[in-house]
Design a protein around this motif. Structure first.
Motif, PDB file in Angstrom:
ATOM      1  N   LYS A  34       0.672  -0.961   0.078  1.00  0.00           N
ATOM      2  CA  LYS A  34       0.079  -0.016  -0.009  1.00  0.00           C
ATOM      3  C   LYS A  34       0.580   1.280  -0.052  1.00  0.00           C
ATOM      4  N   GLY A  35       2.288   0.966  -0.140  1.00  0.00           N
ATOM      5  CA  GLY A  35       3.098   2.339  -0.248  1.00  0.00           C
ATOM      6  C   GLY A  35       3.524   3.171   1.056  1.00  0.00           C
ATOM      7  N   ILE A  36       2.848   2.536   2.019  1.00  0.00           N
ATOM      8  CA  ILE A  36       2.969   3.403   3.363  1.00  0.00           C
ATOM      9  C   ILE A  36       4.052   2.828   4.264  1.00  0.00           C
ATOM     10  N   PRO A  37       5.088   3.226   4.732  1.00  0.00           N
ATOM     11  CA  PRO A  37       6.098   2.514   5.612  1.00  0.00           C
ATOM     12  C   PRO A  37       5.581   2.694   7.022  1.00  0.00           C
ATOM     13  N   ASN A  38       6.313   1.836   8.072  1.00  0.00           N
ATOM     14  CA  ASN A  38       6.118   1.989   9.347  1.00  0.00           C
ATOM     15  C   ASN A  38       7.238   2.745  10.143  1.00  0.00           C
ATOM     16  N   HIS A  39       7.051   4.086   9.483  1.00  0.00           N
ATOM     17  CA  HIS A  39       7.949   5.031  10.451  1.00  0.00           C
ATOM     18  C   HIS A  39       7.257   6.448  10.125  1.00  0.00           C
ATOM     19  N   THR A  40       7.569   7.320  10.832  1.00  0.00           N
ATOM     20  CA  THR A  40       6.882   8.554  10.589  1.00  0.00           C
ATOM     21  C   THR A  40       7.031   9.394   9.305  1.00  0.00           C
ATOM     22  N   MET A  41       6.247   9.856   8.689  1.00  0.00           N
ATOM     23  CA  MET A  41       6.134  10.595   7.510  1.00  0.00           C
ATOM     24  C   MET A  41       6.012  12.068   7.444  1.00  0.00           C
ATOM     25  N   MET A  42       6.391  12.479   6.654  1.00  0.00           N
ATOM     26  CA  MET A  42       6.419  14.019   6.354  1.00  0.00           C
ATOM     27  C   MET A  42       7.025  15.235   7.433  1.00  0.00           C
TER      28      MET A  42
ATOM     29  N   VAL B 109       7.644   0.629  -0.330  1.00  0.00           N
ATOM     30  CA  VAL B 109       7.364   1.971  -0.623  1.00  0.00           C
ATOM     31  C   VAL B 109       8.138   2.391  -2.003  1.00  0.00           C
ATOM     32  N   PRO B 110       7.621   2.750  -2.889  1.00  0.00           N
ATOM     33  CA  PRO B 110       8.108   3.104  -4.466  1.00  0.00           C
ATOM     34  C   PRO B 110       9.415   4.244  -4.052  1.00  0.00           C
TER      35      PRO B 110
ATOM     36  N   GLY C 197      13.704  10.726   3.907  1.00  0.00           N
ATOM     37  CA  GLY C 197      14.015  10.648   2.353  1.00  0.00           C
ATOM     38  C   GLY C 197      12.696  10.619   1.533  1.00  0.00           C
ATOM     39  N   GLY C 198      11.495  10.870   2.236  1.00  0.00           N
ATOM     40  CA  GLY C 198      10.276  10.670   1.471  1.00  0.00           C
ATOM     41  C   GLY C 198       9.306  11.842   1.455  1.00  0.00           C
ATOM     42  N   HIS C 199       8.419  11.885   0.778  1.00  0.00           N
ATOM     43  CA  HIS C 199       7.290  12.899   0.579  1.00  0.00           C
ATOM     44  C   HIS C 199       6.374  12.264  -0.165  1.00  0.00           C
ATOM     45  N   CYS C 200       5.197  13.203  -0.541  1.00  0.00           N
ATOM     46  CA  CYS C 200       3.926  13.014  -1.222  1.00  0.00           C
ATOM     47  C   CYS C 200       3.821  13.472  -2.719  1.00  0.00           C
TER      48      CYS C 200
ATOM     49  N   ASP D 243       0.430  10.314  -3.041  1.00  0.00           N
ATOM     50  CA  ASP D 243       1.068   8.816  -2.813  1.00  0.00           C
ATOM     51  C   ASP D 243       2.368   9.277  -2.111  1.00  0.00           C
ATOM     52  N   TYR D 244       2.785   8.465  -1.122  1.00  0.00           N
ATOM     53  CA  TYR D 244       4.203   8.703  -0.456  1.00  0.00           C
ATOM     54  C   TYR D 244       4.970   7.717  -1.379  1.00  0.00           C
TER      55      TYR D 244
END
Length: 530
Positions: free
Chosen positions: A182-190, A246-247, A269-272, A277-278
């Protein structure tokens, strides 16, 4: 002196030359089907007798080539030929590949070296030169062949994703390794995006499930003309998939800037993106530092089929010097990339052969599905303070300050196909509902794997009843249909669901291909009719 010359000649065989590629435009088309239906979209790719069409909403439809009108079949065949030419597929490499040129130079140098030594040693020792010359040729040719094609063990790939079950599900056939997530990690995002880097986009779980899965080639072919990952090529879509599902995108954004240096990425190192989409833009080496996987396993796989490791080699030794592609060959003779803290962060050029469409996207790949249709822009002065899942586990609450003032938030949730967004400011809340897709679940990872070795067709050759043994009774209910194609790609037999035996006595003598379509994958095997 004699040994030095021979060693120098052999070492030359390891050299390779860089090249570049050109591309041409994609065609948007109104496609007519034989059942009097139609579809609007762009030619995306051709695989196993099927044409993949991408519509304006990035939805991919898979349609058998034989189901199109004659005119559209001819058009699709012309596009297939164009793409093969553009991407230097193997059948064209006999004319364009520099390998033959390199081998020719190598043989000349080997011969010159042996001739040089021949004239300077005693006559009775001449007999030893010919075995040395032959050995030099064999070793050199082997070095070329070893770097040309490699086969990846799917169990090795599966081991990289196993630590992240049940957030990922994997399966494979004899061509691709498939990843569902589902492209969602198990760490804090954003959190960590700079005060000019947030484009007001949020992480909505995507359905990279079923036919919309990620595909990693299991038989990657070394490209004679590696394609550069820069601010032009592969600026849309993913170039790799992290082990947590996560892509990973090009570190350049679609505007051509370095997303990391520009402060657009969070602490991991991520964003939407525009589709909410993350995704990451740099190598997910944090999977090692967070203890979510071990350094002997890849943290990601490039979509050209090669693994990505962190700052050490798989055996725990210090990272070997990287080549211009940002990787190197391992001790097992297989190429892999490394993630680093500086550009290009993961991959500089695709070592494996890949296909890039006219939108500068690598295909095949999964697609995200946007819910909101506004053209969100950077919100200067915004600093995200938290992004957490809500109490009902059906959405996220993203809080931020604006120019130092707290009390701002974008809180969203979903129910069925309705997505409700609450845009909070210190002076009030505005609510907007959007129509989107129904959220899905990642299949359980105890699904039965389909392999070329487990499925058997017999007797082969045959002229009567063809028997199909799936190797596991649990696969019977996963068979959607079975098709038999002749060498022209025409369907000569079709059945829905599983059938343990098929009468082929009416087929003309020749070669045929039996395609078994499962729920999440397909398998094609060749048979001979006597």
């Amino acid at each position: 002196m004699k040994k030095v010359v021979l060693i120098a000649v052999c070492l030359f065989s390891l050299s390779m030359f860089p090249h570049t590629l050109n591309y041409q435009n994609q065609v948007v088309r109104h496609w007519i089907l034989n059942n009097h239906k139609s579809i609007d979209g762009s030619f995306s790719m051709y695989k196993n007798g099927n044409v993949y069409i991408e519509d304006a909403q990035n939805k991919i439809s898979k349609i058998s080539l034989s189901d199109f009108s004659k005119e559209d079949q001819q058009f699709a065949l012309s596009k297939i030929a164009q793409i093969e030419s553009v991407n230097h597929i193997e059948k064209n490499e006999k004319r364009t590949s520099p390998i033959g040129y390199q081998i020719g130079i190598l043989l000349i140098l080997l011969f010159s070296g042996v001739l040089f030594i021949y004239r300077r040693i005693e006559k009775q020792k001449h007999q030893y030169l010919f075995p040395i010359f032959a050995l030099g040729i064999l070793v050199s040719l082997y070095s070329f062949a070893k770097k040309k094609i490699t086969t990846t063990d799917p169990l090795f790939v599966n081991a990289a994703f196993t630590p992240f079950v049940p957030n990922v599900n994997t399966s494979w056939d004899n061509t691709y390794f498939y990843v569902e997530s589902k492209g969602i990690p198990n760490h804090t995002m954003m959190v960590g995006i700079s005060n000019h880097g947030w484009q007001q986009q949020v992480p909505i779980p995507q359905c990279y499930i079923g036919a919309n899965h990620w595909s990693i080639p299991l038989n990657p072919v070394i490209a004679s003309t590696p394609i550069t990952i820069d601010n032009v090529h592969f600026t849309r879509g993913a170039i790799a998939i992290a082990a947590n599902g996560v892509p990973i995108f090009n570190y350049h954004t679609n505007t051509g800037v370095d997303s990391f240096l520009d402060g657009q990425l969070d602490n991991y190192g991520g964003h939407c993106g525009r589709g909410d989409d993350y995704h990451y833009h740099i190598a997910p080496t944090h999977l090692y530092t967070l203890g979510q996987t071990t350094t002997d396993l890849p943290c990601a796989f490039s979509l050209d089929g090669f693994a990505v490791y962190g700052s050490v080699e798989p055996d725990g030794s210090p990272m070997v010097a990287l080549d211009s592609n940002h990787g190197h060959y391992g001790t097992n003779g297989i190429y892999h990339y490394h993630g680093t803290s500086t550009a290009p962060y993961m991959i500089a050029n695709f070592v494996g052969q890949v296909t890039e469409d006219a939108t500068y996207q690598l295909i095949p790949q999964a697609a995200a599905h946007p819910v909101r249709n506004e053209n969100w822009t950077p919100l200067s002065g915004a600093l995200i303070t938290s992004c957490v899942q809500n109490a009902n586990n059906n959405g996220y609450n993203l809080s931020y300050s604006l120019n130092g003032t707290p009390g701002y938030a974008t809180n969203f949730s979903w129910s069925g196909t309705t997505y409700s967004f609450n845009y909070v400011t210190p002076t009030g809340t505005t609510t907007t509902n959007y129509n989107g897709f129904t959220q899905c679940s990642v299949p359980l990872s105890n699904s039965v794997f389909v392999t070329d070795q487990s499925v058997k067709l017999y007797p082969n050759p045959n002229k009567g009843l063809l028997y199909i043994d799936l190797g596991n009774n649990e696969l019977v209910n996963e068979v959607q249909d079975i098709n038999i194609y002749n060498v022209k790609g025409e369907v000569v037999y079709k059945t829905t669901g599983f059938q343990s035996n098929i009468g082929i006595q009416n087929l003309a003598t020749g070669t045929y291909f039996v395609k078994i379509q499962f729920v999440n994958t397909s398998l094609t095997k060749k048979i001979l009719v006597e």
